[in-house]
Motif scaffolding. Sequence first.
Motif, mmCIF file in Angstrom:
data_model
loop_
_atom_site.group_PDB
_atom_site.id
_atom_site.type_symbol
_atom_site.label_atom_id
_atom_site.label_comp_id
_atom_site.label_asym_id
_atom_site.label_seq_id
_atom_site.Cartn_x
_atom_site.Cartn_y
_atom_site.Cartn_z
ATOM 1 N N LEU A 1 -29.545 -31.885 14.517
ATOM 2 C CA LEU A 1 -28.523 -32.930 14.599
ATOM 3 C C LEU A 1 -29.111 -34.338 14.499
ATOM 4 N N GLU A 2 -30.448 -34.408 14.335
ATOM 5 C CA GLU A 2 -31.140 -35.694 14.236
ATOM 6 C C GLU A 2 -30.822 -36.575 15.449
ATOM 7 N N HIS A 3 -30.815 -35.932 16.588
ATOM 8 C CA HIS A 3 -30.512 -36.628 17.845
ATOM 9 C C HIS A 3 -31.749 -36.521 18.734
ATOM 10 N N HIS A 4 -32.652 -37.487 18.571
ATOM 11 C CA HIS A 4 -33.885 -37.451 19.346
ATOM 12 C C HIS A 4 -33.652 -38.083 20.711
ATOM 13 N N HIS A 5 -33.820 -37.283 21.737
ATOM 14 C CA HIS A 5 -33.689 -37.754 23.111
ATOM 15 C C HIS A 5 -35.084 -37.700 23.722
ATOM 16 N N ALA A 6 -35.729 -38.862 23.809
ATOM 17 C CA ALA A 6 -37.137 -38.915 24.204
ATOM 18 C C ALA A 6 -37.370 -38.282 25.571
ATOM 19 N N GLU A 7 -36.495 -38.556 26.523
ATOM 20 C CA GLU A 7 -36.673 -38.013 27.871
ATOM 21 C C GLU A 7 -36.628 -36.488 27.860
ATOM 22 N N ARG B 1 -25.406 -25.751 14.270
ATOM 23 C CA ARG B 1 -25.123 -24.873 13.133
ATOM 24 C C ARG B 1 -24.020 -25.432 12.240
ATOM 25 N N PHE B 2 -23.039 -26.107 12.826
ATOM 26 C CA PHE B 2 -21.940 -26.675 12.050
ATOM 27 C C PHE B 2 -22.078 -28.197 11.875
ATOM 28 N N ASP B 3 -23.276 -28.709 12.157
ATOM 29 C CA ASP B 3 -23.598 -30.107 11.889
ATOM 30 C C ASP B 3 -22.554 -31.047 12.493
ATOM 31 N N MET B 4 -22.237 -30.840 13.764
ATOM 32 C CA MET B 4 -21.215 -31.628 14.449
ATOM 33 C C MET B 4 -21.854 -32.875 15.064
ATOM 34 N N ARG B 5 -22.087 -33.875 14.209
ATOM 35 C CA ARG B 5 -22.724 -35.109 14.667
ATOM 36 C C ARG B 5 -21.713 -36.169 15.058
ATOM 37 N N ASP B 6 -20.438 -35.822 14.998
ATOM 38 C CA ASP B 6 -19.399 -36.810 15.274
ATOM 39 C C ASP B 6 -19.110 -36.963 16.768
ATOM 40 N N ARG B 7 -19.946 -36.361 17.611
ATOM 41 C CA ARG B 7 -19.764 -36.473 19.070
ATOM 42 C C ARG B 7 -21.074 -36.929 19.718
ATOM 43 N N PRO B 8 -21.536 -38.130 19.400
ATOM 44 C CA PRO B 8 -22.826 -38.573 19.956
ATOM 45 C C PRO B 8 -22.816 -38.704 21.472
ATOM 46 N N GLN B 9 -21.677 -39.099 22.044
ATOM 47 C CA GLN B 9 -21.623 -39.225 23.500
ATOM 48 C C GLN B 9 -21.766 -37.866 24.175
ATOM 49 N N LEU B 10 -21.129 -36.852 23.606
ATOM 50 C CA LEU B 10 -21.265 -35.512 24.174
ATOM 51 C C LEU B 10 -22.701 -35.019 24.035
ATOM 52 N N LEU B 11 -23.335 -35.284 22.896
ATOM 53 C CA LEU B 11 -24.723 -34.869 22.703
ATOM 54 C C LEU B 11 -25.640 -35.534 23.733
ATOM 55 N N THR B 12 -25.432 -36.816 23.952
ATOM 56 C CA THR B 12 -26.257 -37.521 24.935
ATOM 57 C C THR B 12 -26.029 -36.964 26.342
#
Length: 839
Positions: free
Chosen positions: A510-516, A471-482
């Motif tokens: 977040l445009e974070h595609h995690h295939a698995e 919701r707040f477009d927090m893309r600055d934490r890619p490691q946390l997203l993964t």
Amino acid sequence: MALARPCAVASMHGISGVSHGVEPAHIAGSSRPFATLSSKQTPSTACSSTSLRAEMHWGSNRPTVRTEVSCNLNNSGREHGHRKRDRKESAARQRLRVSFKSVDAPPSASFSSDANESRVTKRRNEDGSDATELGLVVGEMEGAVLGGSYGSNGYGDLRSNAPRGAIAGARSMTLSDADERKGSLSKLAQRPTLPHRERAKRKSNREDRPKENISPEVKALNKLIAHAETAEEILTLYEKNGSEYNGINLCTTFHRLSKKMQGASREERERCRADPRTRRLALQLEEHVEHFDTQALSNIAWAHGKLRHGSRQLIARVGVAAVPLVEEFHAQEVASLLWAVAREWTRALRRAPPGLQPPPWQTELLETFAAEVAIRLDQGQYLPRNFHATIWAYATCDHCDRGFLTAMAYAVVDHAEELPSHTLANVAWAYAKLAFPAPHMYAAVLDAVQRRGLVHLAPLDISHLLWAMARFDMRDRPQLLTALSRVSVRKLAHFTPQALSNTAWAHARLEHHHAELFEALVPHVLASLPQFSPQALANLSWAFAACRHDSPELFDAIAKEATSRIGEFSEVGLAGLATAYANIGRPAPELFSALEDVAEAQLETMIPRTLANTAWALVVAGRIRPELFAKMRARMVVSGPYSPALLSQLFQVDLALQYEAPEVKTDLSSSGDVDRYLEVLWLSGSLRGSAAKCWNQAKHLNERHVSAFQADVSNTLMAMGIEHRCEYDEEEFSIDIALLGPRVAIEVDGPLHYTVNTLQPVGATKFKRRLLQRLGWKVLPVPFFEYNTYAPLHTKVAFMEAKLRPLLTSLRDSMALRAPGGAPGGMPGGALEEEGEEE
């Protein structure tokens, strides 16, 4: 007398036992005033004793003030034998009784500063002595804010406005944070939420209210009710002795009934709610609501929230009765009441049509309690264990109170390390739902959760955190997203349908595609598809399409489920569903047929966004029903306004109609003059002109350049001796590589033109190819995953010859003009010579 900003240096030994002090020697002799504060605590479960020695130095031209203070902090009145209702001094309030052994300061001493770090209020005590309320920032490094009062009687009151302030040895904010906090909360303190006269009036009303009689008979009945072992025993007692019950007995019966039904099956709970004795109990209880104290009101609200065996009218009466007593509620009672009100509101929303507004009593209750809770949070009088239910209630009711949310955000930052992960995730979700920006709080929440380890998070907490980050477009934490994606894969079996949908939606947003993760989502979604809400189905399909993750089995199942429940979808949900299937390029004839029928029925009420999205999705999917688009075009003309993005969509719709369905005319089922007028307005008027302008602006804003992949294909064609143009303009389209003679459009398609797992062309790519064919071009796609398998030039030449041979009758005869000297050329559109353009 206004003095310079006090430079305060503090030495504090708190609960953690760590000293944060610094020696003031480096500023000795300075004309700037500064303070030293040292404290020593003796931990105890019942009471903490704190000894302080404070010195205020005013420089060489002012006397030195030395004050020795001894304090006793009552951590819990319950350990001292006080009843919870009578407890006035507690750890929540963090109030200290202070005895001044010597006060060398003159009675007229005052403090002030430009930044308002110090606050002084003078007043007169009841015994006639003068008192000064003193607030000053102590600790230039720590920024702990202390307040105090003292009078001529030598006794004072010292307290911290932070939930865990300097005296309690808690985490303190920096001065800049403290300034920001006080700037926000000082406005809150000035809000006339409950004026003095109104408070006095309400206090008088409370004193005049009739009280329930607590006789020995009432106590005996209450004891019987409390010792009943089952809900049936409680109802039997009520049936036998109900005529003798007073309000206290009724409240106890109502509350215990809910307690006994916890853990019961749905059928048992339904039978209990439908029991005539339960309904009679709720009606009888309504008559006594105005006589109850805060604990009884909170218990009634909580019990109804759990079992729903009361009525909407009962909760309304509880809410009205609670407002005058707002100052008497304890934190746990506040949280229970607000939680129950929010639960009742969610049930009302399920039963009511869209657009339901909250009743006036609910709005007044939420506003009143928001102001009270904010003040208690600022003063450290609201326990962290109540944060969860309180913030959840306001988010569920969609009630955004800036003062309350600001105070709660700072309280969460102060207590982030001690709050459970479940509470932190819920707070993040609530602030995201209310769209209230609090970047420092989000950072503290995510840091605290990450430090503890994500493996311990519950499935709902993972979903809430991901949804809030999206919701707040927090893309600055890619490691946390993964890391969250990996944890989600292991716990998907315990996700609810809504959590599954939210998790997929957050990754797409977040445009974070995690295939698995997306592969693992498919079987879990298929297993519980009927349990998904219509909006959850739309969000899920949109997420898979946005991430370009194709799953034929999943999309076919969603299409079948959505078709059978098409009437349950909202206008926005239908538009999202249509856009998802158009984007992924997945055919779903039955679903699109149902979508067309619903769109035609709802056309007159469609908002511009859903109208443009639905029309675009239908033309991209190749679903052009002339009679529907005639009405849609007329609706487009009279509706609006449209954003530039929507106008670009409308222009693509117009192109599709122009090339694929030129017979579509504007139709309002009215006179021919109106039809002709709207037709002219669409063809040459402001709507089409604005749409074309936005389309062209979007094309020019995206800088056109030849990619490395495109240049490589061009070099291969040059080696083959084929003349061509790069980035050739044809009508409103740009062709990657154009062979003008045979009119072959070579589309050099990179990864964005295909799904990530099945490598099928997406809907927009199919749409462009289709329209280019309508313009008379032979379209030759060159997929990246095929071309990149060839490395030597001769293998690439062989690959392109094989691709071109079916489109050209004779490869040698159909070659375009060779460059002078026999060297083939590949030039951008517009750079070719006139001879080449003529040929």
